[in-house]
Design a protein around this motif. Sequence first.
Motif, mmCIF file in Angstrom:
data_model
loop_
_atom_site.group_PDB
_atom_site.id
_atom_site.type_symbol
_atom_site.label_atom_id
_atom_site.label_comp_id
_atom_site.label_asym_id
_atom_site.label_seq_id
_atom_site.Cartn_x
_atom_site.Cartn_y
_atom_site.Cartn_z
ATOM 1 N N ALA A 26 0.815 -1.220 0.000
ATOM 2 C CA ALA A 26 0.000 0.000 0.000
ATOM 3 C C ALA A 26 0.849 1.270 0.000
ATOM 4 N N TYR A 27 2.167 1.125 -0.008
ATOM 5 C CA TYR A 27 3.087 2.265 0.100
ATOM 6 C C TYR A 27 2.812 3.058 1.376
ATOM 7 N N ASP A 28 2.367 2.369 2.412
ATOM 8 C CA ASP A 28 2.144 2.971 3.728
ATOM 9 C C ASP A 28 3.460 2.898 4.494
ATOM 10 N N TYR A 29 4.381 3.765 4.119
ATOM 11 C CA TYR A 29 5.719 3.687 4.676
ATOM 12 C C TYR A 29 5.773 4.134 6.136
ATOM 13 N N ASP A 30 4.928 5.067 6.546
ATOM 14 C CA ASP A 30 4.907 5.448 7.960
ATOM 15 C C ASP A 30 4.429 4.266 8.803
ATOM 16 N N GLY A 31 3.380 3.591 8.356
ATOM 17 C CA GLY A 31 2.909 2.404 9.058
ATOM 18 C C GLY A 31 3.923 1.272 9.009
ATOM 19 N N PHE A 32 4.581 1.119 7.869
ATOM 20 C CA PHE A 32 5.611 0.092 7.701
ATOM 21 C C PHE A 32 6.742 0.298 8.711
ATOM 22 N N MET A 33 7.133 1.534 8.926
ATOM 23 C CA MET A 33 8.233 1.812 9.847
ATOM 24 C C MET A 33 7.886 1.454 11.293
ATOM 25 N N GLN A 34 6.615 1.405 11.622
ATOM 26 C CA GLN A 34 6.194 1.031 12.973
ATOM 27 C C GLN A 34 6.392 -0.458 13.262
ATOM 28 N N LEU A 35 6.718 -1.231 12.231
ATOM 29 C CA LEU A 35 6.876 -2.677 12.375
ATOM 30 C C LEU A 35 8.283 -3.087 12.788
ATOM 31 N N TRP A 36 9.183 -2.121 12.979
ATOM 32 C CA TRP A 36 10.600 -2.407 13.164
ATOM 33 C C TRP A 36 11.121 -1.903 14.507
ATOM 34 N N ALA A 37 12.042 -2.669 15.088
ATOM 35 C CA ALA A 37 12.799 -2.191 16.249
ATOM 36 C C ALA A 37 13.738 -1.083 15.794
ATOM 37 N N ASP A 38 14.116 -0.208 16.697
ATOM 38 C CA ASP A 38 14.974 0.927 16.347
ATOM 39 C C ASP A 38 16.296 0.493 15.716
ATOM 40 N N ASP A 39 16.829 -0.639 16.135
ATOM 41 C CA ASP A 39 18.128 -1.116 15.629
ATOM 42 C C ASP A 39 17.965 -2.312 14.687
ATOM 43 N N ALA A 40 16.819 -2.429 14.062
ATOM 44 C CA ALA A 40 16.517 -3.583 13.203
ATOM 45 C C ALA A 40 17.414 -3.640 11.969
ATOM 46 N N VAL A 41 17.479 -4.829 11.385
ATOM 47 C CA VAL A 41 18.204 -5.069 10.138
ATOM 48 C C VAL A 41 17.211 -5.649 9.129
ATOM 49 N N TRP A 42 17.214 -5.059 7.935
ATOM 50 C CA TRP A 42 16.359 -5.524 6.835
ATOM 51 C C TRP A 42 17.276 -5.900 5.678
ATOM 52 N N ASN A 43 17.346 -7.183 5.386
ATOM 53 C CA ASN A 43 18.227 -7.702 4.343
ATOM 54 C C ASN A 43 17.342 -8.270 3.232
ATOM 55 N N VAL A 44 17.335 -7.606 2.078
ATOM 56 C CA VAL A 44 16.504 -8.020 0.953
ATOM 57 C C VAL A 44 17.402 -8.419 -0.212
ATOM 58 N N LEU A 45 17.431 -9.717 -0.478
ATOM 59 C CA LEU A 45 18.188 -10.253 -1.608
ATOM 60 C C LEU A 45 19.638 -9.779 -1.609
ATOM 61 N N GLY A 46 20.233 -9.761 -0.414
ATOM 62 C CA GLY A 46 21.642 -9.409 -0.282
ATOM 63 C C GLY A 46 21.925 -7.942 -0.042
ATOM 64 N N ARG A 47 20.917 -7.119 -0.095
ATOM 65 C CA ARG A 47 21.102 -5.687 0.188
ATOM 66 C C ARG A 47 20.567 -5.413 1.586
ATOM 67 N N GLU A 48 21.429 -4.901 2.438
ATOM 68 C CA GLU A 48 21.097 -4.768 3.850
ATOM 69 C C GLU A 48 20.955 -3.314 4.267
ATOM 70 N N TRP A 49 19.891 -3.050 5.037
ATOM 71 C CA TRP A 49 19.672 -1.731 5.626
ATOM 72 C C TRP A 49 19.581 -1.902 7.134
ATOM 73 N N ARG A 50 20.268 -1.000 7.865
ATOM 74 C CA ARG A 50 20.336 -1.093 9.326
ATOM 75 C C ARG A 50 19.707 0.124 9.979
ATOM 76 N N GLY A 51 18.955 -0.131 11.042
ATOM 77 C CA GLY A 51 18.311 0.935 11.792
ATOM 78 C C GLY A 51 17.139 1.533 11.026
ATOM 79 N N LEU A 52 16.358 2.347 11.717
ATOM 80 C CA LEU A 52 15.159 2.917 11.107
ATOM 81 C C LEU A 52 15.489 3.834 9.931
ATOM 82 N N ASP A 53 16.558 4.614 10.045
ATOM 83 C CA ASP A 53 16.942 5.483 8.923
ATOM 84 C C ASP A 53 17.360 4.654 7.717
#
Length: 145
Positions: A26-53
């Motif tokens: 839904a491109y609800d990125y504000d709502g999507f961000m509520q699903l993560w811990a402040d220090d979370a890691v999101w690794n998608v197909l080898g590309r990794e993003w750390r923290g909420l920023d």
Amino acid sequence: MDDLQRLLIERACERLVNVYANRIDAYDYDGFMQLWADDAVWNVLGREWRGLDGIRAGLAVRDATMICRHFVTNIVIDAIDEDHARGYCYSIAFRALNMRGKAPAQMDEPQFIVEYHDSFVRSPQRGWVFSRRDCTAAFENRRDR
């Protein structure tokens, strides 16, 4: 931890997995961000993003013109303790570029079938959130290669 507490944890994390798919589609990125811990890691197909920023930066690279629908299945959640759980599921996403706001789109074959391996943590402020989410391709449509 008793059986009821374990079941409630597993159900809350299962819901989180499904809400993830709904909000990103839904491109609800504000709502999507509520699903993560402040220090979370999101690794998608080898590309990794750390923290909420970092996770928000990962969302910024998504094509804003596409319609995308994730179908999530085979969700298995295991409660580790009162504040931690882990999970696993499969997902297939159908995408149509340059069609957002113009539905219905022509349905093409999906590019990937992916596996998610998840770690969850209970946030005192938001309840259950992802602490880590790793997405790897199990199948890839290679017709373009």
